[in-house]
Write a protein that holds these residues in place. Structure first.
Motif, short mmCIF file in Angstrom:
data_model
loop_
_atom_site.label_atom_id
_atom_site.label_comp_id
_atom_site.label_asym_id
_atom_site.label_seq_id
_atom_site.Cartn_x
_atom_site.Cartn_y
_atom_site.Cartn_z
N UNK A 140 0.80 -1.25 0.05
CA UNK A 140 0.10 0.03 -0.10
C UNK A 140 0.87 1.18 0.00
N UNK A 141 2.18 1.07 -0.29
CA UNK A 141 2.87 2.25 -0.32
C UNK A 141 3.78 2.44 0.90
N UNK A 142 3.60 1.99 2.00
CA UNK A 142 3.84 2.07 3.31
C UNK A 142 5.31 1.25 3.38
N UNK A 143 6.38 1.52 2.52
CA UNK A 143 7.60 0.73 2.51
C UNK A 143 8.39 1.23 3.73
N UNK A 144 9.15 0.46 4.34
CA UNK A 144 9.95 1.18 5.35
C UNK A 144 11.06 2.23 4.97
N UNK A 145 11.58 2.10 3.72
CA UNK A 145 12.58 3.01 3.42
C UNK A 145 12.06 4.10 2.33
N UNK A 146 10.54 3.94 2.08
CA UNK A 146 10.10 5.00 1.22
C UNK A 146 9.96 4.19 -0.20
N UNK A 147 8.97 4.62 -0.89
CA UNK A 147 8.37 4.21 -2.31
C UNK A 147 9.56 4.11 -3.32
N UNK A 148 10.46 5.11 -3.18
CA UNK A 148 11.59 5.50 -4.26
C UNK A 148 12.65 4.52 -4.11
#
Length: 253
Positions: free
Chosen positions: A194-202
């Protein structure tokens, strides 16, 4: 006495007599052997017995890479790339025995990684696979659960379409998948994003082990269908499995 032996040897003129004299002159007939050159002592315990051999390490891994493998881990999938910029690699399964150390439990399986090879700092869209040690906690696929002990999410949504970098069809690539815990939260379906990646989407994500489509991937590691099935049956969450992945030079650090 030595002069007497030499005299008798010379008088006899025999090879045996000369050999006996030579041995005496060279010191080989002494009752105690010469002192060996200085060197590290043979390891011994206090009781005089030899110390058991150190547990085996995984071949090809350097101290920095080995240090990243958690102490509680006793299963490791080691994916070794041919070169930093190569998309060809090999995967081998290892299991840690409490006494013997790491033992190889599979052959070397052909694998693919990302089109542009490997990177220590993966970014979305760079077409490189991240180097490192990552947990393997969640699985799924379009096909039914083959009997894995990992949580398994079966759904037709695992439906790869289109063609790969070489024009090869991608159909069936997600029949079996194991999520690689790079920039994701463990304990969720590989599909959950859902886009809540620990290091950020990029910094990319959605990095999986999946069925090979006979070509490079975007960041994933791919294995033949039968090897993916074998992997799923082997993985045991109680053994805290990880994948150790990267090119050979990087893994040797």
């Amino acid at each position: 006495m030595l002069s007497t032996v030499l005299t008798r040897a010379a008088a006899a003129g025999t090879a045996a007599g000369l050999l006996a004299a030579g041995l005496l002159l060279g010191g080989c007939a002494k009752s105690t052997p010469p002192r060996p050159a200085a060197g590290p002592p043979h390891p011994q315990a206090a009781n005089g017995k030899a110390v058991p051999a150190r547990p085996a390490e995984i071949p090809g891994l350097g101290p920095a890479t080995r240090a990243d493998i958690p102490d509680g881990t006793s299963q490791a999938v080691v994916v070794t790339g041919d070169a930093k910029d190569s998309s060809d690699s090999m995967a081998v399964l290892y299991e840690r025995d409490p006494d013997k150390g790491w033992q190889q439990v599979s052959g070397a399986w052909p694998a693919h990684n990302a089109l542009n090879g490997w990177t220590d700092e993966h970014w979305a869209g760079d077409n490189r696979s991240p180097i490192g040690v990552f947990g393997l906690t969640d699985a799924g696929g379009r096909l039914p659960d083959p009997g894995t002990r990992l949580p398994y999410h079966e759904t037709p949504v695992f439906n790869a379409q289109g063609t790969g970098f070489l024009g090869e069809p991608l159909e069936g690539s997600f029949d079996y998948v194991v999520a690689i815990n790079y920039n994701r939260y463990p304990g969720t379906s590989p599909l959950y994003d859902d886009g809540s990646r620990p290091m950020g989407w990029d910094r990319g994500g959605g990095v999986w082990m999946h069925v090979d489509h006979e070509g490079p991937t975007q960041a994933c590691v791919s294995l033949a269908l039968e090897h993916m099935r074998e992997l799923l049956l082997w993985l045991d969450p109680k053994k805290e499995p990880v994948v150790v992945m990267g090119d050979a030079t990087s893994l040797a650090r």
